[in-house]
Design an enzyme around this catalytic site. Sequence first.
Site, PDB file in Angstrom:
ATOM      1  N   GLY A   1     -21.272  -7.597 -28.021  1.00  0.00           N
ATOM      2  CA  GLY A   1     -20.327  -8.326 -28.858  1.00  0.00           C
ATOM      3  C   GLY A   1     -18.948  -8.357 -28.209  1.00  0.00           C
ATOM      4  N   GLY A   2     -18.786  -7.613 -27.096  1.00  0.00           N
ATOM      5  CA  GLY A   2     -17.531  -7.675 -26.333  1.00  0.00           C
ATOM      6  C   GLY A   2     -17.474  -8.981 -25.548  1.00  0.00           C
ATOM      7  CB  VAL A   3     -14.688 -10.625 -23.674  1.00  0.00           C
ATOM      8  CG1 VAL A   3     -14.399 -12.018 -23.182  1.00  0.00           C
ATOM      9  CG2 VAL A   3     -13.647 -10.173 -24.662  1.00  0.00           C
ATOM     10  CG  ASP A   4     -16.424  -8.413 -19.842  1.00  0.00           C
ATOM     11  OD1 ASP A   4     -15.576  -9.324 -19.972  1.00  0.00           O
ATOM     12  OD2 ASP A   4     -16.134  -7.253 -19.531  1.00  0.00           O
ATOM     13  CB  SER A   5     -22.208  -8.397 -23.057  1.00  0.00           C
ATOM     14  OG  SER A   5     -21.670  -8.130 -24.324  1.00  0.00           O
ATOM     15  CB  SER A   6     -19.820 -12.529 -25.951  1.00  0.00           C
ATOM     16  OG  SER A   6     -19.951 -11.464 -26.847  1.00  0.00           O
TER      17      SER A   6
ATOM     18  N   GLY B   1       0.850  -1.194   0.000  1.00  0.00           N
ATOM     19  CA  GLY B   1       0.000   0.000   0.000  1.00  0.00           C
ATOM     20  C   GLY B   1       0.875   1.229   0.000  1.00  0.00           C
TER      21      GLY B   1
ATOM     22  CG  HIS C   1       5.780  -5.615  -4.023  1.00  0.00           C
ATOM     23  ND1 HIS C   1       4.494  -5.360  -3.641  1.00  0.00           N
ATOM     24  CD2 HIS C   1       6.497  -4.534  -3.639  1.00  0.00           C
ATOM     25  CE1 HIS C   1       4.425  -4.187  -3.053  1.00  0.00           C
ATOM     26  NE2 HIS C   1       5.631  -3.656  -3.041  1.00  0.00           N
TER      27      HIS C   1
ATOM     28  CE  LYS D   1     -12.169  -8.249 -20.826  1.00  0.00           C
ATOM     29  NZ  LYS D   1     -13.356  -7.378 -20.758  1.00  0.00           N
TER      30      LYS D   1
ATOM     31  CB  CYS E   1       5.261  -3.973   0.421  1.00  0.00           C
ATOM     32  SG  CYS E   1       6.028  -2.372   0.232  1.00  0.00           S
ATOM     33  CE1 TYR E   2       1.089   1.226   5.497  1.00  0.00           C
ATOM     34  CE2 TYR E   2      -0.416  -0.563   6.046  1.00  0.00           C
ATOM     35  CZ  TYR E   2       0.040   0.719   6.265  1.00  0.00           C
ATOM     36  OH  TYR E   2      -0.518   1.496   7.246  1.00  0.00           O
TER      37      TYR E   2
ATOM     38  CD  GLU F   1       2.682  -8.114  -5.015  1.00  0.00           C
ATOM     39  OE1 GLU F   1       3.557  -8.774  -4.430  1.00  0.00           O
ATOM     40  OE2 GLU F   1       2.354  -6.967  -4.680  1.00  0.00           O
TER      41      GLU F   1
END
Length: 533
Positions: free
Chosen positions: A228-233, A59, A173, A378, A86-87, A175
């Site tokens: 037609g985007g990934v999420d709504s499809s 953070g 870090h 995503k 870290c934090y 990650e």
Amino acid sequence: MTEAQPKQFVAVLDFGAQYGQLIARRVRDLHVYSEIVPCDIPADELAAMKPSALILSGGPASVNEPDAPRVDPAIYEMGVPVLGFCYGHQITAVTLGGKVFHPEVGEYGHAEIERAADSALFNNTPLKQTVWMSHFDAVCDVPEGFVVTAKTKVCPVAAMENAQKKIYTTQFHPEVKHTEHGQQILSNFLFNICGLEKNWSMDNLVETMTAEFREKVGEDRVILALSGGVDSSVVAALGARAIGKQMTCVFINHGLLRKNEPEQVEEVFTKQFDVDFIHVHAEDRYAELLAGVTEPEEKRRIIGTQFWKEFFAVAQQLETDGKPVKYLAQGTIYPDIIESGARKTGGKASTIKSHHNLIPFPEGVHFDLIEPLDHFFKDEVRELGLALGLPAHIVFRQPFPGPGLAIRIIGAVDKEKLEILKNADAIVREELDAYNERLYKQTGERNSEHSCWQYFAVLPDIKSVGVMGDERTYQRPIILRAVESSDAMTADWAKLPYDVLAKISGRIVAEVPGANRVCYDVTSKPPATIEWE
Ligand code: XMP
């Protein structure tokens, strides 16, 4: 948590704008489910969620400041293993009786740690290793019961642990990809120290998610705005599997999509998936509303407002058969929720933007929301899409702004400019899709170091002189925009090979009527944005 998520899960306590997001993604990469919770969550509330492990993120604050974020000390007494970075390392030290000081020099970027004691956290990693540091404060005294397990030349406590209580923290870090053995360290924690199992995978989830969707909506009617985007499809594909024609997918064609895109969407959702698909041809209405509008935000406002008008008109029309629409399905994904902060995470990570997907329901209209992707990142949504049988051109589609090509045409939008831009953009995509595919074959990674993340053509509001054959031309230049990025927050302009640039330029000038010049945008974000408007 919903039924779809496994009982075993890692809670990531987030101490600052989105530090937790990357950690949660790394944990899920290792096939363990993780969720972000606010750093100041009371221990009893956290205990009720039954986490299998806790990770305390980094953070931006300094632990010695009076209003720095704190953690409920009782979380260390829950009997759940703790890992802090870290934090998270420093707050663990001060909360448990150690000390943090402000050394003369901080460490930013690559650093080399040397191990100072045996530690299960560092199993299968070398005695000296490169890590990613970013700190101005450092732990100087470790709490009672802790031992120092690694240090650097300037950082006396680069890692510490109380193995008996299963509390492990690092100043660096793990990650971040620049930490050479970061994934191994995380893996040591999850599997060796916490004894977790790898049980988070998208393939296993399709059945449960389908059942959940079906159970939630019962016999009721569902509507979805399909872009037609990934999420709504992916929501459409899931809905198709769960409830078939009980769901209506409304595709509003504003005429500002890329070449052939409306046809492709229609093809997939009429031939491949069993949903009720409505293609709203709103091209003329949008063209009229946008005529002469040059201001980017005004374009966005007009397009957004009209979108919902069109959508609600369809919803009302549907209900004339007497069966009300109860649910609106949405492709909201986990980062939307984290960034909106309004809902499940609360906390420090979350005060960045208001919810992206707030819908302006007209008066008297209300639908309940169903957001089956609201716990997925995503990459996971893409995996789900593949598992549900969506074609690669949808699953790996690059981000595309809601206002579409209207914000890639500088100045007023008209039919002629749209035609030029669509044709040029199709060439850019064809050539850079092929370039990315070559890199994928070489590296085995979809988003490798130099692959382009987003690429498109922009049409500026000027003309320039050229010569074709023996003719003088006075036509439009095309600007090529291609960036490397992972999340659109920052982006580098892509260092495309000259032969790729030459091919794109040659093809655009030869194949696109109305274009006689190609320029390449060599600006990163910041200071520029990815889009031109
Ligand atoms: P910028 O241009 O701000 O874009 O660097 C960052 C990412 O967001 C996309 N973008 C939009 N997406 N509506 C959207 O749905 C918009 O108005 C919009 N403006 C930008 C852009 O394509 C990039 O991926």
